[in-house]
Design a protein around this motif. Structure first.
Motif, PDB file in Angstrom:
ATOM      1  N   ARG A  59       7.584  38.629 -21.338  1.00  0.00           N
ATOM      2  CA  ARG A  59       6.604  37.810 -22.049  1.00  0.00           C
ATOM      3  C   ARG A  59       7.172  36.411 -22.289  1.00  0.00           C
ATOM      4  NH1 ARG A  59       6.936  41.217 -27.648  1.00  0.00           N
ATOM      5  NH2 ARG A  59       8.962  40.469 -28.310  1.00  0.00           N
ATOM      6  N   TYR A  68       3.088  33.269 -31.340  1.00  0.00           N
ATOM      7  CA  TYR A  68       2.210  33.645 -30.235  1.00  0.00           C
ATOM      8  C   TYR A  68       3.060  34.004 -29.016  1.00  0.00           C
ATOM      9  CZ  TYR A  68      -1.700  31.574 -32.786  1.00  0.00           C
ATOM     10  OH  TYR A  68      -2.655  31.283 -33.727  1.00  0.00           O
ATOM     11  N   TYR A  71       1.604  37.402 -22.296  1.00  0.00           N
ATOM     12  CA  TYR A  71       1.980  38.351 -21.247  1.00  0.00           C
ATOM     13  C   TYR A  71       1.236  37.970 -19.972  1.00  0.00           C
ATOM     14  CZ  TYR A  71       3.773  41.268 -25.036  1.00  0.00           C
ATOM     15  OH  TYR A  71       4.463  41.741 -26.120  1.00  0.00           O
ATOM     16  N   ALA A  78      -2.550  37.784 -21.257  1.00  0.00           N
ATOM     17  CA  ALA A  78      -2.878  38.430 -22.527  1.00  0.00           C
ATOM     18  C   ALA A  78      -2.054  37.718 -23.593  1.00  0.00           C
ATOM     19  CB  ALA A  78      -2.544  39.915 -22.482  1.00  0.00           C
ATOM     20  N   VAL A  80      -1.022  37.417 -27.689  1.00  0.00           N
ATOM     21  CA  VAL A  80      -0.998  38.157 -28.948  1.00  0.00           C
ATOM     22  C   VAL A  80      -0.412  37.252 -30.027  1.00  0.00           C
ATOM     23  CG1 VAL A  80      -0.073  40.171 -30.172  1.00  0.00           C
ATOM     24  CG2 VAL A  80      -0.700  40.358 -27.748  1.00  0.00           C
ATOM     25  N   HIS A  81      -1.109  37.189 -31.176  1.00  0.00           N
ATOM     26  CA  HIS A  81      -0.553  36.522 -32.350  1.00  0.00           C
ATOM     27  C   HIS A  81       0.157  37.614 -33.140  1.00  0.00           C
ATOM     28  CE1 HIS A  81      -0.850  34.574 -36.449  1.00  0.00           C
ATOM     29  NE2 HIS A  81      -0.126  33.738 -35.717  1.00  0.00           N
ATOM     30  N   GLU A  82       1.480  37.584 -33.150  1.00  0.00           N
ATOM     31  CA  GLU A  82       2.258  38.690 -33.705  1.00  0.00           C
ATOM     32  C   GLU A  82       2.003  38.922 -35.191  1.00  0.00           C
ATOM     33  OE1 GLU A  82       6.178  39.109 -30.972  1.00  0.00           O
ATOM     34  OE2 GLU A  82       6.237  37.482 -32.447  1.00  0.00           O
ATOM     35  N   ASN A  86      -4.051  39.695 -33.743  1.00  0.00           N
ATOM     36  CA  ASN A  86      -5.180  39.234 -32.930  1.00  0.00           C
ATOM     37  C   ASN A  86      -4.719  39.025 -31.491  1.00  0.00           C
ATOM     38  OD1 ASN A  86      -6.839  39.233 -35.155  1.00  0.00           O
ATOM     39  ND2 ASN A  86      -6.580  37.055 -35.573  1.00  0.00           N
ATOM     40  N   ALA A  87      -5.619  39.317 -30.558  1.00  0.00           N
ATOM     41  CA  ALA A  87      -5.261  39.220 -29.150  1.00  0.00           C
ATOM     42  C   ALA A  87      -6.425  38.649 -28.359  1.00  0.00           C
ATOM     43  CB  ALA A  87      -4.874  40.596 -28.612  1.00  0.00           C
ATOM     44  N   GLN A  89      -7.539  37.893 -23.948  1.00  0.00           N
ATOM     45  CA  GLN A  89      -7.231  37.832 -22.521  1.00  0.00           C
ATOM     46  C   GLN A  89      -8.010  36.654 -21.961  1.00  0.00           C
ATOM     47  OE1 GLN A  89      -7.316  41.439 -20.252  1.00  0.00           O
ATOM     48  NE2 GLN A  89      -6.717  42.665 -22.019  1.00  0.00           N
ATOM     49  N   LEU A 101      -5.111  31.250 -30.242  1.00  0.00           N
ATOM     50  CA  LEU A 101      -4.883  32.098 -29.078  1.00  0.00           C
ATOM     51  C   LEU A 101      -5.127  31.335 -27.780  1.00  0.00           C
ATOM     52  CD1 LEU A 101      -6.526  35.352 -30.452  1.00  0.00           C
ATOM     53  CD2 LEU A 101      -4.098  35.067 -29.911  1.00  0.00           C
TER      54      LEU A 101
END
Length: 183
Positions: A59, A68, A71, A78, A80-82, A86-87, A89, A101
């Protein structure tokens, strides 16, 4: 030896034995010689181990906002906000909405430009390239560098013209004209 530079300027490196060295631009101590680790040292090590883990997981972490992670997938990413989970694509064309995002996806795409066809040119091919706005014919030739052989484009339209590397940012468009690309 691989090196990682943390955001605070500390350098963490791992030698061939797996030992860590922690350096700063102001002091040249190593972990095994330093009597203690201060806050900067700990922050640098935390970032180093996180970067190692990101590489292991395949990643990319957005440098501007490290919360953020992106991937890369075959035709999209893809994100992802850790902190929130929230995710999203998105493809290269879809990453234009002004959300965190989407901004992370856009930053990834900006840092990883789409490869252009002329990047993989082989010696002996002929290309029509647009260089600094002018479209002309170029022949691809092999050139020898210090430790490598690489491909450059030689303009066929001028006798004393300068060659251009295959990944030169001055090339804005191009297509191979010989050998012809089969459909």
């Amino acid at each position: 030896m691989s090196e990682f530079t943390a955001s605070n300027g500390m350098i963490v490196s791992r030698d061939s034995d797996g030992d860590l060295r922690l350096l700063s631009q102001y002091r040249r101590n190593t972990l095994d010689q330093a009597p203690f680790l201060d806050g900067d040292d700990i922050d640098a090590l935390r970032e180093f181990f996180q970067a190692e883990n990101d590489a292991r997981l395949g990643r990319w972490r957005w440098p501007e906002n490290p919360g953020y992670v992106v991937y890369p997938r075959l035709n999209h990413v893809a994100v992802v906000h850790e902190e929130s989970g929230n995710a999203l694509q998105a493809t290269r064309d879809q990453a234009d909405i002004n959300t965190g995002l989407c901004r992370a996806a856009r930053a990834y795409f900006d840092a990883h430009p789409e490869p252009k066809p002329w990047h993989d040119a082989k010696p002996g091919e002929v290309w029509e390239l647009t260089v600094e706005g002018a479209t002309r014919t170029y022949a691809s030739i092999a050139s020898e560098g210090q430790n490598d052989v690489y491909v450059r484009f030689f303009p066929t339209h001028e006798v004393h013209a300068v060659t251009v590397g295959t990944k030169a940012p001055v090339i804005s468009a191009g297509r191979r004209i010989f050998p012809e690309v089969s459909s």
